[in-house]
Design an enzyme around this catalytic site. Structure first.
Site, short mmCIF file in Angstrom:
data_model
loop_
_atom_site.label_atom_id
_atom_site.label_comp_id
_atom_site.label_asym_id
_atom_site.label_seq_id
_atom_site.Cartn_x
_atom_site.Cartn_y
_atom_site.Cartn_z
CG ASP A 146 35.88 -12.07 122.42
OD1 ASP A 146 36.02 -12.80 121.43
OD2 ASP A 146 36.26 -12.42 123.47
CG HIS A 176 34.95 -14.43 112.27
ND1 HIS A 176 34.69 -14.17 113.38
CD2 HIS A 176 35.79 -15.90 111.97
CE1 HIS A 176 35.91 -14.52 114.15
NE2 HIS A 176 36.38 -15.55 113.24
CG LEU A 205 28.13 6.48 113.33
CD1 LEU A 205 27.96 6.72 114.66
CD2 LEU A 205 27.39 4.93 113.19
C1 IPE Z 1 36.01 -12.26 118.00
O1 IPE Z 1 35.52 -13.37 118.07
C2 IPE Z 1 36.21 -11.81 116.42
C3 IPE Z 1 37.79 -11.63 116.02
C4 IPE Z 1 38.61 -11.50 116.86
C5 IPE Z 1 38.14 -11.57 114.48
P1 IPE Z 1 36.35 -14.53 118.26
O2 IPE Z 1 36.58 -15.22 116.92
O3 IPE Z 1 37.22 -14.09 119.28
O4 IPE Z 1 35.40 -15.55 118.91
P2 IPE Z 1 35.81 -16.39 120.15
O5 IPE Z 1 36.34 -15.52 121.07
O6 IPE Z 1 36.38 -17.39 119.79
O7 IPE Z 1 34.49 -17.14 120.58
MG MG Z 2 37.57 -14.27 121.33
#
Ligand code: IPE
Ligand code: MG
Length: 226
Positions: free
Chosen positions: A2, A19, A113
């Site tokens: 996250d 991402h 793994l």
């Molecule tokens: C996590 O990062 C990745 C996915 C859920 C795909 P987020 O997209 O939730 O990032 P924040 O929480 O908005 O910073």
């Molecule tokens: Mg998030």
């Protein structure tokens, strides 16, 4: 994993840039596992609820998955990593589904793994669909039969669960399997997580006493030699 969106926002970048950086970090953490004697790594990449995000972010994540698979599977194959995708394939495009199948097939013989990627996954989905399959087969529902019908039945329950991004909740991840997992919450955003952060987390794990319902005294007795 996250915190990708916040990492990007801090840099005035589009969320998808976060991402992308998240994929880079995942590659490093995967490579860091074997030398640390970690045999199974399960990551939460896309939840059943993530479909509710803006459609450009959802399609960006789908593209990123397809791209990452095309680029990384040959190397993962050589490195001994077995890829498994955990989650419903129902709403996925044909291109993504094919990518998942190809990646699983190409790495099926690997055993160094196991990398479980939870994609279009939710803990409740997993439990409900396992129960529905058992009911359809008229199999009695017990802890054992349900456990073995779940999507991660090829792996032991996780010992350790790390959530990054400074949120303290499970968000529908491994609801059944995490019953006795040690939980660890990192303030780092996932794109800032690195080998040093992993080692700090593992050091804390090593200091935890896992009692599984027993007392400290009982554990001390079973640890005595002989
Ligand atoms: C996590 O990062 C990745 C996915 C859920 C795909 P987020 O997209 O939730 O990032 P924040 O929480 O908005 O910073
Ligand atoms: Mg998030």
């Amino acid at each position: 994993m996250d915190g990708n969106g916040r990492w990007a926002a801090k840099r005035f970048l589009p969320r998808i840039a976060g991402h992308k950086q998240g994929v880079e970090v995942l590659k490093r953490i995967v490579s860091a596992c074997p030398v640390r004697q970690i045999k199974v790594l399960t990551v939460f990449a896309f939840s059943s609820e993530n479909w509710n995000r803006p459609s450009d972010e959802v399609s960006g994540l789908m593209d990123l998955l397809a791209l990452a698979l095309a680029r990384e599977v040959p190397r993962l194959r050589l490195e001994g990593v077995r890829l498994r995708f955990i989650g419903s394939r129902d709403n996925l495009s044909l291109r993504v589904r094919r990518g998942l199948e190809k990646a699983e097939l190409a790495t099926a013989a690997n055993a160094l793994l196991t990398l479980n990627v939870c994609f279009n996954y939710g803990g409740r989905w997993d439990i409900a669909s396992a129960a529905a399959r058992l009911a359809a087969a008229q199999t009695p529902i017990t802890e054992e039969t349900l456990s073995s019908a779940l999507a991660l039945s090829h792996c032991p329950d996780p010992d350790f669960l790390i959530r990054t991004g400074n949120e303290k909740r499970l968000s529908n991840f491994l609801l059944w399997q995490a019953a006795y997992s040690e939980l660890y919450f990192s303030e780092l955003l996932w794109p800032d997580f690195d080998e040093a952060a992993l080692d700090a987390a593992l050091l804390e794990y090593a200091s935890r006493e896992r009692r599984f319902g027993k007392t400290s005294g009982q554990l001390a007795q079973t640890q005595e030699p002989g």
